[in-house]
Design an enzyme around this catalytic site. Structure first.
Site, PDB file in Angstrom:
ATOM      1  N   ARG A  99       0.768  -1.159  -0.055  1.00  0.00           N
ATOM      2  CA  ARG A  99      -0.231  -0.092  -0.006  1.00  0.00           C
ATOM      3  C   ARG A  99       0.798   1.058  -0.111  1.00  0.00           C
ATOM      4  O   ARG A  99       1.800   1.441   0.450  1.00  0.00           O
ATOM      5  CB  ARG A  99      -0.895   0.003   1.196  1.00  0.00           C
ATOM      6  CG  ARG A  99      -1.903   1.136   1.139  1.00  0.00           C
ATOM      7  CD  ARG A  99      -2.754   1.076   2.714  1.00  0.00           C
ATOM      8  NE  ARG A  99      -3.499   0.381   2.409  1.00  0.00           N
ATOM      9  CZ  ARG A  99      -4.287  -0.073   3.685  1.00  0.00           C
ATOM     10  NH1 ARG A  99      -4.351   0.467   4.845  1.00  0.00           N
ATOM     11  NH2 ARG A  99      -5.514  -1.245   3.642  1.00  0.00           N
ATOM     12  N   ARG A 106       3.943   7.122  -6.273  1.00  0.00           N
ATOM     13  CA  ARG A 106       3.778   5.867  -6.627  1.00  0.00           C
ATOM     14  C   ARG A 106       4.972   5.096  -7.157  1.00  0.00           C
ATOM     15  O   ARG A 106       5.128   4.027  -7.114  1.00  0.00           O
ATOM     16  CB  ARG A 106       2.737   5.957  -7.770  1.00  0.00           C
ATOM     17  CG  ARG A 106       1.222   6.184  -7.262  1.00  0.00           C
ATOM     18  CD  ARG A 106       0.158   6.441  -8.483  1.00  0.00           C
ATOM     19  NE  ARG A 106      -1.089   6.726  -7.964  1.00  0.00           N
ATOM     20  CZ  ARG A 106      -1.475   8.373  -7.939  1.00  0.00           C
ATOM     21  NH1 ARG A 106      -0.575   9.157  -8.152  1.00  0.00           N
ATOM     22  NH2 ARG A 106      -2.503   8.410  -7.552  1.00  0.00           N
ATOM     23  N   ASN A 138      -0.270  -0.035  -7.942  1.00  0.00           N
ATOM     24  CA  ASN A 138       0.484   1.023  -7.974  1.00  0.00           C
ATOM     25  C   ASN A 138       1.996   0.788  -8.000  1.00  0.00           C
ATOM     26  O   ASN A 138       2.329  -0.131  -7.184  1.00  0.00           O
ATOM     27  CB  ASN A 138       0.129   2.269  -7.382  1.00  0.00           C
ATOM     28  CG  ASN A 138      -1.027   3.063  -7.808  1.00  0.00           C
ATOM     29  OD1 ASN A 138      -1.017   3.230  -8.998  1.00  0.00           O
ATOM     30  ND2 ASN A 138      -1.728   3.406  -6.864  1.00  0.00           N
ATOM     31  N   ASP A 166      -8.051   9.548 -12.889  1.00  0.00           N
ATOM     32  CA  ASP A 166      -7.783  10.866 -12.988  1.00  0.00           C
ATOM     33  C   ASP A 166      -8.585  11.789 -13.906  1.00  0.00           C
ATOM     34  O   ASP A 166      -9.172  12.758 -13.410  1.00  0.00           O
ATOM     35  CB  ASP A 166      -6.424  11.035 -13.361  1.00  0.00           C
ATOM     36  CG  ASP A 166      -5.553  10.144 -12.853  1.00  0.00           C
ATOM     37  OD1 ASP A 166      -4.439  10.592 -12.249  1.00  0.00           O
ATOM     38  OD2 ASP A 166      -5.590   8.728 -12.659  1.00  0.00           O
ATOM     39  N   ARG A 169     -11.812  12.333 -11.833  1.00  0.00           N
ATOM     40  CA  ARG A 169     -11.827  13.302 -10.755  1.00  0.00           C
ATOM     41  C   ARG A 169     -11.493  14.751 -11.618  1.00  0.00           C
ATOM     42  O   ARG A 169     -12.143  15.542 -11.158  1.00  0.00           O
ATOM     43  CB  ARG A 169     -10.285  13.054 -10.094  1.00  0.00           C
ATOM     44  CG  ARG A 169     -10.386  11.726  -9.028  1.00  0.00           C
ATOM     45  CD  ARG A 169      -8.941  11.643  -8.786  1.00  0.00           C
ATOM     46  NE  ARG A 169      -9.001  10.519  -7.636  1.00  0.00           N
ATOM     47  CZ  ARG A 169      -7.913   9.666  -7.329  1.00  0.00           C
ATOM     48  NH1 ARG A 169      -6.827   9.744  -7.951  1.00  0.00           N
ATOM     49  NH2 ARG A 169      -7.936   8.889  -6.250  1.00  0.00           N
ATOM     50  N   HIS A 193      -0.216   7.863 -14.549  1.00  0.00           N
ATOM     51  CA  HIS A 193      -1.194   7.761 -13.328  1.00  0.00           C
ATOM     52  C   HIS A 193      -0.366   8.141 -12.310  1.00  0.00           C
ATOM     53  O   HIS A 193       0.184   7.383 -11.375  1.00  0.00           O
ATOM     54  CB  HIS A 193      -1.981   6.566 -13.299  1.00  0.00           C
ATOM     55  CG  HIS A 193      -2.800   6.402 -11.818  1.00  0.00           C
ATOM     56  ND1 HIS A 193      -3.664   7.419 -11.572  1.00  0.00           N
ATOM     57  CD2 HIS A 193      -2.809   5.728 -10.736  1.00  0.00           C
ATOM     58  CE1 HIS A 193      -4.489   7.107 -10.455  1.00  0.00           C
ATOM     59  NE2 HIS A 193      -3.633   5.984  -9.858  1.00  0.00           N
ATOM     60  N   THR A 248      -7.244   4.668  -0.406  1.00  0.00           N
ATOM     61  CA  THR A 248      -8.363   5.131  -1.541  1.00  0.00           C
ATOM     62  C   THR A 248      -8.944   3.762  -1.926  1.00  0.00           C
ATOM     63  O   THR A 248      -8.341   2.797  -1.855  1.00  0.00           O
ATOM     64  CB  THR A 248      -7.747   5.630  -2.745  1.00  0.00           C
ATOM     65  OG1 THR A 248      -6.921   4.883  -3.312  1.00  0.00           O
ATOM     66  CG2 THR A 248      -7.165   6.980  -2.477  1.00  0.00           C
TER      67      THR A 248
END
Length: 332
Positions: A99, A106, A138, A166, A169, A193, A248
């Site tokens: 995580r 990332r 990621n 993205d 968003r 990303h 998230t």
């Protein structure tokens, strides 16, 4: 005395072992379970298999979902620590990985998650050689490249969730400024990303009206309305959510279900996903980045040739160079 089932039912034919639309989700953390739940709740697939190394949590998540079967139109949900359970999956979604920590980029995750993929990707392809891989772990662009290398699959069948989220968003933030529904706001985030993503300001529009025709400085430092702050908010979104709730989950889960729907339902929808971009927009690096792609039952079948400004192309090429630099140090 005959069993109740035998007395109740007269068998006519064998039950088929699969619907042909089986989805396997590897990794039952917050993202994996949000993806699985979204797929089930939206009836994207009736057959979902969960794979993870944590057997107790795996059994708990399985039971919890199965107990809601009556409200999910009777799906077939299975779970196992053994990759053999994933056999004959039409789509394999990989969310497993370390995580992202608060404040961690990332890209700093890359080697740790590469090592994890070495134990996942070959096994998925062994049991489902005709599958499509959808990478969510990621840093997703590099993980998609790693998965392609490890899998031996053609590039069209190894896809990253990329900037689909993205772009969502971005459209939401546009909608808040303009008072227009997000689905009626048209704008794309391409490239990585992550921190080097590229907002395509030249194409942002509402009902075909390009906002740059109304404000030529849109997205630049000279813009009095500071629309460029929207892109910064997009880039910072994950960091902010992680800071507030620790991880998230819902938005990326919904994004993943949307991509799964396009693949399983063969819709040829256009979505910003991570794909091989060698040769696109002058990119000379063998990397995976997000561009608008046509998604259907054969994975990525076309890349949309966006008309970009010289600045946008330069930013995209810079994003590609960043990915290539990180990939250079990868140990497979």
């Amino acid at each position: 005395m005959a069993a109740i089932k035998d007395s109740l039912l007269a068998q006519v034919a064998e039950v088929l072992p699969s619907s042909g639309h089986k989805v396997t989700v590897v990794g039952i953390g917050q993202v994996g379970m949000a993806s699985a739940f979204s797929i089930l709740a939206q009836n994207v697939s009736k057959e979902v298999c969960l794979i993870d190394v944590c057997s107790d949590k795996l059994q708990g998540e399985l039971m919890d979902l199965q107990h809601g079967s009556n409200f999910l139109k009777n799906p077939q949900i299975t779970a196992s620590t053994d990759f053999a359970a994933s056999a004959n999956s039409r789509l394999c979604i990989v969310t497993a990985g370390v995580r992202q920590k608060e404040g961690e980029s990332r890209l700093s995750l890359v080697q740790r998650n590469t090592d994890i993929l070495k134990n996942i990707i070959p096994k998925l392809v062994e049991y489902s050689p005709d599958t499509i891989l959808l990478m969510v772990s990621n840093p997703v662009d590099i993980m998609t490249y790693v998965a392609w290398k490890l899998s031996g699959l053609p590039k069209n069948r190894v896809i990253g969730s990329g900037t689909n989220l993205d772009s969502s968003r971005f459209r939401f933030l546009m909608s808040q400024r303009l008072g227009v529904a997000p689905t009626s706001c048209h704008g794309w985030i391409i490239g990585e990303h992550g921190d080097s993503s590229v907002p395509v300001w030249s194409g942002v529009n509402i009902a075909g009206v390009r906002l740059r025709e109304l404000n030529p400085t849109l997205g630049t430092g000279e813009d009095p309305e500071k629309w460029n702050e929207l892109h910064k908010q997009v880039v910072d979104s994950a960091y902010e959510v992680i800071k507030l709730k620790g991880y998230t989950s819902w938005a990326i889960g919904l994004s993943t279900a949307s991509l799964a729907s396009a693949i399983l339902r063969n819709t040829s929808s256009v979505a910003a996903v991570s794909t091989s971009v060698l040769g696109e927009h002058g990119i000379d690096k063998d990397v995976f980045l997000s561009l608008p792609c046509i998604l259907n039952a054969n994975g990525v079948t076309s890349v949309v040739k966006q008309i970009l400004t010289s600045t946008e192309i330069e930013q995209l090429q810079k994003s590609a160079n960043i990915m290539a630099d990180v990939q250079t140090g990868l140990k497979f």
